[in-house]
Structures are given as structure tokens and as C-alpha cells.
Design a protein around this motif. Sequence first.
Motif, PDB file in Angstrom:
ATOM      1  N   UNK A 266       0.766  -1.339   0.111  1.00  0.00           N
ATOM      2  CA  UNK A 266       0.025  -0.020   0.011  1.00  0.00           C
ATOM      3  C   UNK A 266       0.985   1.324  -0.073  1.00  0.00           C
ATOM      4  N   UNK A 267       0.521   2.326  -0.818  1.00  0.00           N
ATOM      5  CA  UNK A 267       1.031   3.381  -0.728  1.00  0.00           C
ATOM      6  C   UNK A 267       0.236   4.813  -0.676  1.00  0.00           C
ATOM      7  N   UNK A 268       0.740   5.547   0.217  1.00  0.00           N
ATOM      8  CA  UNK A 268      -0.226   6.867   0.338  1.00  0.00           C
ATOM      9  C   UNK A 268       0.654   7.825  -0.197  1.00  0.00           C
ATOM     10  N   UNK A 269       0.078   8.860  -1.278  1.00  0.00           N
ATOM     11  CA  UNK A 269       0.733   9.653  -2.022  1.00  0.00           C
ATOM     12  C   UNK A 269       0.147  11.057  -1.459  1.00  0.00           C
ATOM     13  N   UNK A 270       0.939  11.916  -0.864  1.00  0.00           N
ATOM     14  CA  UNK A 270       0.417  13.156  -0.180  1.00  0.00           C
ATOM     15  C   UNK A 270       0.846  14.371  -1.274  1.00  0.00           C
ATOM     16  N   UNK A 271      -0.241  15.017  -1.522  1.00  0.00           N
ATOM     17  CA  UNK A 271      -0.164  16.145  -2.547  1.00  0.00           C
ATOM     18  C   UNK A 271      -0.939  17.320  -2.019  1.00  0.00           C
ATOM     19  N   UNK A 288       2.676   6.953  -7.973  1.00  0.00           N
ATOM     20  CA  UNK A 288       1.702   6.309  -8.138  1.00  0.00           C
ATOM     21  C   UNK A 288       2.236   4.623  -8.396  1.00  0.00           C
ATOM     22  N   UNK A 289       3.118   4.268  -9.272  1.00  0.00           N
ATOM     23  CA  UNK A 289       3.540   3.078  -9.662  1.00  0.00           C
ATOM     24  C   UNK A 289       4.419   2.401  -8.472  1.00  0.00           C
ATOM     25  N   UNK A 290       4.667   3.008  -7.323  1.00  0.00           N
ATOM     26  CA  UNK A 290       5.162   2.291  -6.127  1.00  0.00           C
ATOM     27  C   UNK A 290       4.134   1.429  -5.361  1.00  0.00           C
ATOM     28  N   UNK A 291       2.769   1.445  -5.676  1.00  0.00           N
ATOM     29  CA  UNK A 291       1.805   0.782  -4.865  1.00  0.00           C
ATOM     30  C   UNK A 291       1.600  -0.590  -5.927  1.00  0.00           C
TER      31      UNK A 291
END
Length: 333
Positions: A266-271, A288-291
Amino acid sequence: LGAPSADSGSPGAAPPAVVTVTGLLTGAEGPGRDADGALDLDLLVVPDASQLDVEAGALLAESLPDGARLVLAGDPAALWSVGPGRVFADLLAARVCPQVASRLPDPGPLGELVSGVGIGELGQVEAPGKEIVIVPVRDAGEAVHRTVQLVADSVPRAIGVPAEETQVITPGHGGAAGTRALNAALKERLNPGPGRFGGFDPGDRVVHSPAPGRVLPGRVVKADADGLHLSCAGETVVVPRDRVEGSVRHGWALTAHQALGGRWPAVVVVLPGDAVQALSRPWIYTAFGRAARHLSVVHGVEQALPRAVAEVPAKPRTTRLPVLLTPQVPVAG
């Protein structure tokens, strides 16, 4: 970065060794060098080759013995190297060596989303299994609060991925929702402690950078007179006391460059709102591709996200490599 392969053509030969480019070039890892000073190998395979900067690329090429084979593998849509140059992109553009396009998109909603970003399209993706969740926020403070909530509670409960297998990615180290602020908030929730050794406690999630451009995720085991003891990919690493401040950071939250080469369930991208200027198609594609299973996007940049995907390619870099490679291209006829 690098994976040199030992000779496996004879029965009983050792399996190919996997080492880092830095370790290979310095002699700390890998087969060493022959009597002429060249690397003692016949085949060198370098995954994530888009991360090779000019210096590392030149050293690798100069270190190969005559007749050796070099295979560079990488994703041309991902972020370029932290250091100068764009070796992989220049080689692809020059077409001076054989090329094989072998990447298949990941299946499911995440693969559809990332593939679309790679060609400049941020479309609506159906995610019936909550593979992709957008979390709107109004400001950086709310972004930090929702990120901690996602990592510590929502993702484990709804997706089944524990906090230790969830990675947070944000555009920069500074700012109200950069890695420093996010790591401080995540530490307070997930592993509170006094930080007696340079701000670290046993159990802290960290990244260790033993050399420029090299990032080793790990956890703090203990601290003593020898330094900070880390567990990185199952190996014990001891960072001397005087090098802790410059080479170890908390690792619950990383930048996209730090996260390159890794994937997490799981990845949480913070913008946050102040991230607009940092956004580009390669940055979003990489983050996004790290998830692997689930992606949450803490979204505070409004229309800047689809605009960056559609209109903001990688920042241009001026290099001499294309000019130097041009004479190597055979002229038709």
C-alpha cells in the motif's frame, strides 16, 4: 541499482550475484577486478538504469572488460537520476544499441491508472476493491492528519495492509506536509519515544543513505557506543555516531526519488497545496507506480494534478551524450 551476473554456464556454478552499482565500482561487492583493472565478469545487468547519472554510467562503461555484455533495463517514463545527466534516456533516443520493449502493465485498476499517467492521461478508473482511494484535503495540516489516519487505521482496517507495509510518498522534505513533518507525525502515532540517539528510537522506520543516490530502507534495532544499529533487508548495518545525522532519516514518508526501485503493498501519496510546482508526469507516474495493491491519494492540489499529467513532462536536461553518440549511428545507404 546493479546486478552483475557470475558465470553460470558451467555445472555447479554459483547463482548470479546481486549487488549495488556503488558496491561494484568501489570493490566492496561483486567479483572484483582482473589484472587489467576491469570488472571480472562477462555480463552485467543493471535494472532501474534510468537512475544512472553521468558519472556512474561512465564509470560502469570504463570498467567493463573487452567482450563483456551490458544490459540496461529501466522504465523510461520514471523519474531520472538524482545526479546530472539522463544516460538511459539518451541511449534510448540515440538507438545505438538493440532495444527490447518488455514491460507489461500491472493488471487491474492500479495498472490501468499508472499506464494512463505514463502516456499523459489521468482518466477515471473503476476500483471496486478500493484499490484506489482519493482523499480530498483543504490544507497541509489536514493532509498530515489524514495521512496518519490512513496509515495507522484506515488502510489496515479496510484493505488489510498493516502500517509497516504502507509507504507514504510526498514531493519534498520541507514544508508543512513534507517528509520531515509527516515522519514526525507518523512516529508519534506508530512508535513514540524520546529519540535519545539523534532523534531515533528502537523500532523506528528509517532510510539509510551510505552513498549519494543510494537508499536502504530499514529499522532501528539499538544504539550504543559504536553507533546506530539498523536492520536493512535482513542485514545489520552500524552507522557511526558522527554519520547518523547526515545519512539516516526517518522512513515512514519518503520522496519519490527515495522510493524509486521499491514497491509496497500500500502507498499513500500526499499532494498538499504547496506541492503544485513539484508535480510532473514522471513524478506522478513514479509515485503512483510504487503501489502493488492499494493507492491512497491525499489530494490538495485540485486541477494541478491532471494538468501535470497532461502538460508537464520531465524538466529538460542538457547533456553532451547525444552528440557524442551520433557518430556511432550508421548512416543509411
